[in-house]
Every structure is written in C-alpha cells, then in structure tokens.
Design a protein around this motif. Structure first.
Motif, PDB file in Angstrom:
ATOM      1  N   ASP A   5     -36.303  38.502  18.507  1.00 51.31           N
ATOM      2  CA  ASP A   5     -37.272  38.643  19.589  1.00 51.31           C
ATOM      3  C   ASP A   5     -36.647  38.456  20.972  1.00 51.31           C
ATOM      4  N   ALA A   6     -35.312  38.465  21.036  1.00 52.78           N
ATOM      5  CA  ALA A   6     -34.647  38.346  22.342  1.00 52.78           C
ATOM      6  C   ALA A   6     -35.036  39.540  23.214  1.00 52.78           C
ATOM      7  N   PRO A   7     -35.242  39.314  24.505  1.00 51.07           N
ATOM      8  CA  PRO A   7     -35.649  40.423  25.368  1.00 51.07           C
ATOM      9  C   PRO A   7     -34.525  41.450  25.486  1.00 51.07           C
ATOM     10  N   PRO A   8     -34.888  42.722  25.508  1.00 56.23           N
ATOM     11  CA  PRO A   8     -33.862  43.750  25.672  1.00 56.23           C
ATOM     12  C   PRO A   8     -33.342  43.772  27.106  1.00 56.23           C
ATOM     13  N   TYR A   9     -32.143  44.270  27.269  1.00 54.53           N
ATOM     14  CA  TYR A   9     -31.558  44.423  28.602  1.00 54.53           C
ATOM     15  C   TYR A   9     -32.420  45.391  29.412  1.00 54.53           C
ATOM     16  N   PRO A  10     -32.772  45.029  30.643  1.00 58.09           N
ATOM     17  CA  PRO A  10     -33.605  45.921  31.466  1.00 58.09           C
ATOM     18  C   PRO A  10     -32.772  47.083  32.028  1.00 58.09           C
ATOM     19  N   THR A  11     -33.030  48.271  31.544  1.00 55.81           N
ATOM     20  CA  THR A  11     -32.290  49.445  32.004  1.00 55.81           C
ATOM     21  C   THR A  11     -32.803  49.892  33.371  1.00 55.81           C
ATOM     22  N   PRO A  12     -31.993  50.628  34.125  1.00 56.85           N
ATOM     23  CA  PRO A  12     -32.459  51.149  35.419  1.00 56.85           C
ATOM     24  C   PRO A  12     -33.715  52.013  35.283  1.00 56.85           C
ATOM     25  N   ASP A  13     -33.781  52.834  34.248  1.00 52.74           N
ATOM     26  CA  ASP A  13     -34.984  53.663  34.061  1.00 52.74           C
ATOM     27  C   ASP A  13     -36.213  52.794  33.813  1.00 52.74           C
ATOM     28  N   GLN A  14     -36.050  51.768  33.006  1.00 52.30           N
ATOM     29  CA  GLN A  14     -37.163  50.868  32.708  1.00 52.30           C
ATOM     30  C   GLN A  14     -37.636  50.151  33.964  1.00 52.30           C
ATOM     31  N   THR A  15     -36.708  49.634  34.758  1.00 53.89           N
ATOM     32  CA  THR A  15     -37.122  48.899  35.958  1.00 53.89           C
ATOM     33  C   THR A  15     -37.702  49.840  37.010  1.00 53.89           C
ATOM     34  N   ALA A  16     -37.240  51.084  37.044  1.00 55.47           N
ATOM     35  CA  ALA A  16     -37.849  52.070  37.961  1.00 55.47           C
ATOM     36  C   ALA A  16     -39.297  52.302  37.570  1.00 55.47           C
ATOM     37  N   ASP A  17     -39.564  52.463  36.272  1.00 49.52           N
ATOM     38  CA  ASP A  17     -40.943  52.654  35.800  1.00 49.52           C
ATOM     39  C   ASP A  17     -41.796  51.436  36.087  1.00 49.52           C
ATOM     40  N   GLU A  18     -41.243  50.243  35.855  1.00 43.57           N
ATOM     41  CA  GLU A  18     -41.985  49.012  36.144  1.00 43.57           C
ATOM     42  C   GLU A  18     -42.368  48.944  37.623  1.00 43.57           C
ATOM     43  N   LEU A  19     -41.425  49.274  38.475  1.00 41.98           N
ATOM     44  CA  LEU A  19     -41.671  49.219  39.910  1.00 41.98           C
ATOM     45  C   LEU A  19     -42.706  50.249  40.330  1.00 41.98           C
TER      46      LEU A  19
END
Length: 137
Positions: free
Chosen positions: A71-85
């Motif tokens: 259940d360790a958190p996955p590494y936040p990818t640039p695409d993922q953080t762009a979508d989050e933002l």
C-alpha cells in the motif's frame, strides 16, 4: 564469513538509498537496486547500486519495491501531478505552478515513503526472510 546468503539474518538500508532506488525505478531510470555483497554474515548492509551489465552470481540485488508494503504510495509522475493541479479549484494551471506543485508532491512522497518499509524482506537468491533496519530519517 561466507558466500552463502542464508547466513544473512538482517539487512540495514539507509532511507536515502531506498528512496533513490525507488524513485529511479518509478521514473524508468537506470535499474537501481539495493545491493548486498559477500562475504555474508548475520548483519549486512544493503546499498544503492545501479546495475550495469550482468551481476556476478554471489552479489544480491534486491529490488526497492521488496522493502515497501503493497500500500506504499506510488511515485507522483509529472502527468499525474498536472492532472491533479488542473482538477483543483483553488489553483490555476501553469508550467511554473506545475513544476512547483510537482516538486512539492515528490517531496511529500519522499517524506512518507519510509513509513511503508516492511519489517522483513525475502532474499531473492534462496528465498529466506531477513529483518530490515531502516537507517536515517
């Protein structure tokens, strides 16, 4: 001292080495592992290593994911953080803002990942379990 990995009872790994190996693996970077080299004894140290070519048969390469709970958190990818933002109502997307946001999310990931280190890991060479000691913050 031995070349038999079954002699190992515990592995110490620095939080910094584990984070670097986990991040390199998540970013599809070089093949980073935690390496344990003979001669083997009851207490050993696993260190960051970038695999280049074939490893010799006596050196143990333990993938960083082996040290982490499922259940360790996955590494936040640039695409993922762009979508989050983009999904946030309180922020407007921009390249500079995304870079800052991504850096903040990666820093949060690095800070929390040591909380997900397992108590034992299986040695790939022979399948026996050893205790883990995380060194550093």
């Amino acid at each position: 001292m031995s070349t038999d990995p079954s002699a190992i009872r515990s592995l110490a790994v620095s939080a910094e080495d584990l984070l670097a190996a986990a991040e390199a693996s998540a970013r599809d970077g070089p093949n980073a592992v935690l390496r344990v080299t003979p001669p083997y004894s009851g207490r050993m140290r696993a260190r960051l290593h970038v695999v280049q070519g074939d490893a010799d048969d006596e050196t143990l390469h333990v993938p960083p994911a082996s040290f982490l709970r499922e259940d360790a958190p996955p590494y936040p990818t640039p695409d993922q953080t762009a979508d989050e933002l983009r999904d946030r109502d309180d922020e407007t997307y921009g390249v500079a803002r995304h870079r800052e946001y991504h850096e903040r999310r990666v820093a949060e990931w690095r800070e929390t990942l040591p909380d997900y280190v397992v108590e034992t890991v299986t040695i790939p060479a022979d399948g026996h379990e050893v205790r883990i000691s995380l060194l550093g913050p």
